[in-house]
Design an enzyme around this catalytic site. Structure first.
Site, PDB file in Angstrom:
ATOM      1  N   LYS A 157       0.817  -1.202  -0.056  1.00  0.00           N
ATOM      2  CA  LYS A 157      -0.051  -0.077  -0.059  1.00  0.00           C
ATOM      3  C   LYS A 157       0.964   1.221   0.292  1.00  0.00           C
ATOM      4  CE  LYS A 157      -3.824   2.062   2.450  1.00  0.00           C
ATOM      5  NZ  LYS A 157      -3.188   3.344   2.626  1.00  0.00           N
ATOM      6  N   GLU A 213      -1.589   6.022  -7.192  1.00  0.00           N
ATOM      7  CA  GLU A 213      -1.191   6.830  -6.022  1.00  0.00           C
ATOM      8  C   GLU A 213      -0.065   7.717  -6.652  1.00  0.00           C
ATOM      9  OE1 GLU A 213      -2.183   6.895  -2.671  1.00  0.00           O
ATOM     10  OE2 GLU A 213      -3.633   5.674  -3.332  1.00  0.00           O
TER      11      GLU A 213
END
Length: 740
Positions: A157, A213
């Site tokens: 993540k 991201e």
């Protein structure tokens, strides 16, 4: 140090299928379980309000201002605690809870852009049990047995800024931040300056929305801060790479963004004109072929043990990576299964984020103090020698109740090895998302000679009334009610709070001040304050700490709050078990204060139609109903409520508008075995079309869906004349969708 991005699907070096699974620590799995079940309601209410306020500020700071004041682990654990308290005390949950929201509203300095599909957040796993439960939950929803193959993808993540990139015929037409999940900020010009994002994709469908991201590497982050410091001019020094990436992307000048060396990883899709893969891994490989970097170090796993082993390996590799990661995301690999699982209001059901661990510290428990809540619960609080835990100075911790102090959990089983807590003890403190931290351990070897067990008071420290512990209740409660000054003050604070009457300028300190002076004793006194202080604003303005403007503003606020919605009024009364959501349900059902008051009078004997109707309201039940009736049976309390109501204009509640579909607004009950889909999937699809799903049949039920094995619910529906359909008819109603 890793100096390249690995294509999705590759494993970490030395990671092979069939390897022995090492010991794993996900999040706070080494912590003792949080004793939410034993938490007094008053403490739960206090923690919820503090959590709501702090998480909302944190969301604004993180998603909009790019200036976070909480580390990610601390934020995640606050939100986890919030969700757990809301689950244990559903009556206290506010309607606009952060657990039902994603991100924060977009900043005003950028044009707003609406997502064609919501950009949701991820639910979190904090221990091994959460990971196994995630797998079990997916299997239950899909009606899969534990023996059936179910593959997951585990990927780091990335700690960055979520972004949506839309490409039309291969060319980028829009880039949008997540914002509040529905509407974000249009940052297209700035994203076009990021070198890792090509202006044109190869092998792209007619339209594709790629989500990922934007981040900053460690090296680029340190270079930026050094460059800022060397300018000789006042410049912003960023807290961490994520903070720097978000601030750099939101520059009004795209050339500044270009100079900041931002990077990008893709991890999934939004809207797409045609399918580009049947699995998560295939989609990532296709995105990479189109020319975009994809999430690194992803791994295919065949179940929870493999997921946890991958988590451990990534946690060990975390310090060697050239970018920040704060956990590992687990996703169902099969896209068709992802589509069946769908989403809740805030998160996909097919993915979960496993977070890295929080910190602990040792300190001294100096003393134990007792606080009295608005319903009389005696809540013990540990006062600690100040210690820094995860960058935050901690000086107190919750002790929940007398059993917790004695070393017992809510189930009566020992916690901390059955070791009790005493003033002077050396204790270990941790912050697992709590506003008030918790004690995880006590070092008996350092306990002073002659130390004696703590004696929990059997009388209220504030008024001396009996502190009674009823059977099945974890907390002792002062029976003094309004005779107890501590309870009275807490009830008044609750009344003026933001989610109740919302009287600005009349916070807790002012309530205490007016109460000590005898100006405000009962709730109605707030609305008589102008006459009580004499000459209203002028006399109040002459007081220490007041002025003419603040006095005038306070009385204006009090007058404005005389007109109040029924749900806020009911919530403001501070009745035990009646939180914001319950108040809203009661207001929606009864519509007016007169009807609600009449119901309470008719239900006093706990029998008859009024009592039965109250118990049948979704989310109410016998405990809440009994609390409502008990409150008005007390003559003093009833007089106080009537005096308050006489000062107000309590507005009637209008019925909400329903989503347009063939089943919107219907109250539906499922019974028996559904063969075409699981009960969870049926409930999710019904609610998506605007229906309300209930667990019991009543005169207000509109439809019963009965599968094989249905029994008493079908019979009761027939007795009441409620329509009963089989699963085939139910499927037809769903497929019919919106009416023409």
């Amino acid at each position: 140090m890793l100096d390249q991005v690995f294509v999705t699907g590759r494993r970490l070096p030395g990671c092979r299928a069939g390897d022995a699974i090492p010991p794993v620590t996900v999040g706070d799995m080494t912590e003792i379980p949080e004793q939410i079940e034993a938490m007094p309601e008053e403490e739960a209410g206090r923690q919820l309000e503090e959590l709501y306020e702090e998480i909302e500020r944190a969301n604004r700071a993180y998603f909009v201002d790019d200036d976070p004041f909480l580390v990610d682990a601390e934020y995640d654990r606050k939100k986890r605690l919030l969700r757990r308290i809301e689950e244990q005390f559903p009556a206290l949950k506010r309607q606009a809870s952060p657990t039902d929201q994603v991100g924060a509203a977009p900043a005003e300095r950028f044009r707003k852009a609406r997502h064609s599909q919501p950009m949701l957040s991820l639910d979190n796993a904090f221990d091994e049990e959460d990971v196994f439960e995630f797998d079990a939950r997916v299997r239950r929803f899909l009606a899969m047995t534990g023996d059936e193959a179910l593959d997951y993808v585990a990927e780091p993540k990335i700690d960055g800024l979520s972004i949506s990139l839309c490409f039309q015929d291969g060319r980028m037409v829009r880039a949008t931040t997540r914002g509040d999940g529905t509407t974000g900020e249009d940052v297209t010009r700035n994203v076009q300056s990021i070198s890792e994002i090509p202006s044109r994709l190869d092998h792209a469908p007619a339209f594709i929305e790629i989500r990922g991201e934007i981040y900053m590497s460690h090296a680029d982050f340190h270079e930026l801060n050094q460059r800022q410091a060397e300018t000789g001019r006042p410049a912003r020094s960023y807290m961490n790479p994520r903070n720097a990436a978000a601030g750099s992307l939101r520059q009004l000048d795209p050339e500044i963004t270009r100079s900041r060396k931002l990077r990008f990883f893709a991890h999934g899709l939004g809207e797409v004109s045609e399918r580009i893969g049947d699995t998560q891994l295939e989609i990532s490989e296709h995105i990479a072929r189109m020319g975009l970097p994809v999430g690194p170090l992803a791994e295919l796993c065949d179940g929870p043990p493999a997921l946890l082993a991958c988590f451990e390996r990534l946690q060990d590799a975390r310090s060697t990576l050239p970018f920040d990661i704060d956990g590992v995301v687990f996703k169902v690999n099969d896209i068709s299964l992802q589509n069946r699982l769908g989403n809740s209001s805030t998160a996909p059901r097919w993915a979960i984020s496993a977070k890295f661990s929080a910190e602990k510290a040792w300190t001294t428990l100096q003393t134990i103090e007792i606080q009295i809540g608005r319903t009389g619960a005696l809540s013990p609080v540990a006062r600690l020698a100040p210690v820094t835990v995860g960058g935050v100075v901690v000086s107190n911790a919750t002790l929940h109740n007398e059993d917790y102090i004695a070393g017992l959990g809510s189930d009566g089983l020992p916690i901390r090895g059955g070791r009790d807590l005493r003033p002077g003890d050396r204790v270990q403190v941790y912050r697992a998302g709590d506003v008030i931290p918790k004690i995880s351990d006590v070092d008996i070897s350092k306990r002073k000679v002659g130390s004696t067990p703590y004696r929990f008071p059997s009388a209220c420290p504030a008024c001396g009334s009996e502190a009674r512990r009823d059977k099945g209740d974890a907390a002792r409660r002062c029976v003094g009610d309004f005779v107890c000054a501590a309870q009275r003050v807490e009830k008044l604070k609750h009344l003026v709070s933001r989610k109740a009457f919302n009287i600005e300028g009349l916070g807790g300190r002012r309530i205490e001040e007016f109460h000590e002076e005898g100006l405000v004793s009962d709730p109605a006194d707030i609305f008589r304050l102008r006459e009580k202080v004499g000459d209203g604003e002028r006399r109040l303005a002459d007081r220490h700490g007041w002025g003419e403007r603040s006095a005038t503003r306070l009385f204006d606020e009090i007058d404005a709050s005389r007109v109040i919605s029924l749900d806020r009024f009911i919530f403001g009364l501070g009745i035990r078990h009646v939180g914001e959501v319950v108040a809203e349900r009661l207001a929606a059902y009864y519509g007016s204060w007169e009807a609600f008051e009449r119901m309470l009078e008719n239900a006093e004997d706990r029998a008859g139609d009024a009592w039965g109707e109250l118990n049948a309201i979704e989310g109410i039940g016998a405990t809440i109903a009994d609390s409502l009736v008990s409150t008005v049976q007390d003559e003093r309390t009833r007089r106080i409520i009537n005096d308050l109501a006489a000062e107000l204009d309590i507005q009637e509640t209008k019925a909400p508008q329903q989503v347009a579909s063939r089943i919107s607004g219907l109250s539906i009950v499922f019974t028996g075995t559904l063969e075409g889909m699981t009960r969870a999937e049926a409930k999710a699809r019904a609610e998506a079309q605007g229906a309300r799903v209930s667990g019991s049949v009543s005169a207000r039920t509109d439809l019963v869906v009965a599968g094989p094995g249905s029994g008493s619910k079908s019979r009761k529906a027939q007795e009441l004349g409620v329509r009963v359909v089989d699963e085939a008819e139910w499927a037809g109603l769903l497929e019919a969708g919106n009416p023409e």
